[in-house]
Design an enzyme around this catalytic site. Sequence first.
Site, PDB file in Angstrom:
ATOM      1  N   ASP B  64      83.544  15.842  -0.727  1.00 15.72           N
ATOM      2  CA  ASP B  64      84.072  14.616   0.116  1.00 15.72           C
ATOM      3  C   ASP B  64      85.291  14.175  -0.391  1.00 15.72           C
ATOM      4  O   ASP B  64      86.066  13.336   0.011  1.00 15.72           O
ATOM      5  CB  ASP B  64      83.085  13.198   0.228  1.00 15.72           C
ATOM      6  CG  ASP B  64      82.788  13.145  -1.319  1.00 15.72           C
ATOM      7  OD1 ASP B  64      82.442  13.961  -2.162  1.00 15.72           O
ATOM      8  OD2 ASP B  64      82.773  11.576  -1.586  1.00 15.72           O
ATOM      9  N   HIS B 137      82.114  10.336 -14.393  1.00 12.93           N
ATOM     10  CA  HIS B 137      81.425  10.666 -13.083  1.00 12.93           C
ATOM     11  C   HIS B 137      80.349  11.917 -13.385  1.00 12.93           C
ATOM     12  O   HIS B 137      80.416  12.302 -14.538  1.00 12.93           O
ATOM     13  CB  HIS B 137      82.312  10.978 -11.986  1.00 12.93           C
ATOM     14  CG  HIS B 137      81.925  11.031 -10.688  1.00 12.93           C
ATOM     15  ND1 HIS B 137      80.832  10.189 -10.245  1.00 12.93           N
ATOM     16  CD2 HIS B 137      81.860  11.871  -9.616  1.00 12.93           C
ATOM     17  CE1 HIS B 137      80.400  10.446  -8.773  1.00 12.93           C
ATOM     18  NE2 HIS B 137      81.115  11.547  -8.511  1.00 12.93           N
TER      19      HIS B 137
END
Lengths: 298, 298
Positions: B64, B137
Amino acid sequence: MQLTILGCGGALPAYGRYPSAQILNTNECSILIDCGEGAQMKMQQYKVKQNRIHHVCISHMHGDHYFGLVGFINSQGLLGRTQTLNIYAPAKLKEIIALQTEWKLPFEIIYHDLLENKYAVLFENEKLKIEAFPVEHSVPTHGFKFTKKVKLRSLLPNKLREYEIPKYFYSKLADGEDYERQDGTIIKNELVTIEGKGNKSYAYCSDTRYTESIIPYIKNVNLLYHEATYLHELAERAHERHHSTTTEAASIAKLAQVDQLIIGHYSSKYKTLEGFKEEATIVFNNVLLAEEDLVVNI
Amino acid sequence: MQLTILGCGGALPAYGRYPSAQILNTNECSILIDCGEGAQMKMQQYKVKQNRIHHVCISHMHGDHYFGLVGFINSQGLLGRTQTLNIYAPAKLKEIIALQTEWKLPFEIIYHDLLENKYAVLFENEKLKIEAFPVEHSVPTHGFKFTKKVKLRSLLPNKLREYEIPKYFYSKLADGEDYERQDGTIIKNELVTIEGKGNKSYAYCSDTRYTESIIPYIKNVNLLYHEATYLHELAERAHERHHSTTTEAASIAKLAQVDQLIIGHYSSKYKTLEGFKEEATIVFNNVLLAEEDLVVNI
């Protein structure tokens, strides 16, 4: 069958036209035909049920026909899809998808390689047949034909009960056979059935230069999608770039004696589609223009 | 500087929200920050000048944030772009783009690898500085800081002529120096300049879990984009999935003493963004919600 256009643009997205992608909905499942960038967003917008897509047919390895596939696949994974996905495409696509989906997808992908210049039956069961055939483009490219098989005769439930026909014989009735009772009495097929609707077929040819070599594969289909990248004044450019014009798409429709023609894959040079339908209609009298969110019943 | 949001959605496109992509326009050039699927269509829709994009910063290798890049690059090639494109991204992106752009592009791409867990100055000239710093992340991810350098003093053309200041000295005046004539007379800086506007800075942090380790990198920026995938009731889920909540994004903005916070990367579970701004505003009082086509002047 029902066809939904997700993208009708050419190589460059332009004037709101997204690159090539279509959904063919049969009773049994849906088929994704090419998958340009943004196809998954268009599916959401047009409320396409993405987990019904069991087959993906990719015509060739130009980005405007496949750049949206990796996004569709990853999103299906995130959504927890479990149904197997069959992908019919040039062999290279496998590598491209694998490189970008290194996490463990919760569903299986089965790749079926399209071989350059070869006709092939890609899938067949009692309800659906998918065929691929070569078209003429700057890289190896296939057209596709989708046939929804419908029985010869449609059964009349009231009559089946009235004549006490056993269930095991229903499929034979649908094939047109008479029923013979144990006492030898013949129940004529016409008493318990009516004429079926016949097969329905859709053919997709994009991208391709004008070539009559495809006629045998698409003969008599109910609906033909044939690219028409340019108006006919640019016939020379179309030929050079291995694309077609309005007039050429319509000529193919006429030669193949199809019921209806739908054209698309419009060049980004055209702001509006003025003249596209008019030009094609001179040659062939049942022409539709592809546009996003157009739904065609076949 | 001017920031345009092309996509503000999370991993799954939903409710018309496209995946992450932004354009930062400086006087000199534009910078593409992440490039989710569909970014090139949004650029067309919002009339972004694509050939002004000289730098592309990709935060991490989740689809994404980069699936739209190959489409952008191929389209730029088809459009005949000649300007070099600098791409700052994890090393793997090179291979992915190369595999899908086998034709000869008419422009050069220079890849600059982002190294896991490393701070780096990616680009610097007299007008612009781009820095990358690690965020937290599930895969190696970088945040970015963009600084548009503005001179300390702004020159007053009329006064420069009046005091006959030679052109070679202009940049020193902008740096705050006085001018000394050959006869020894001093022309005080304040006579020929006024206070400059100072540097402008923007920081982008997506995707990241709440981590105060980023504070030194983003301290005092004029605008901070910090992801807020979830409302704060899902703080536990945010932590598990290496994302942040509204409240967490606002806490970072407060600790970093930024002027303004913009949040985005909303989960597909939210149909509307009700509550996002309210929750963040409790902690930090200058909050914007990212949405497609939002333009923010910095």
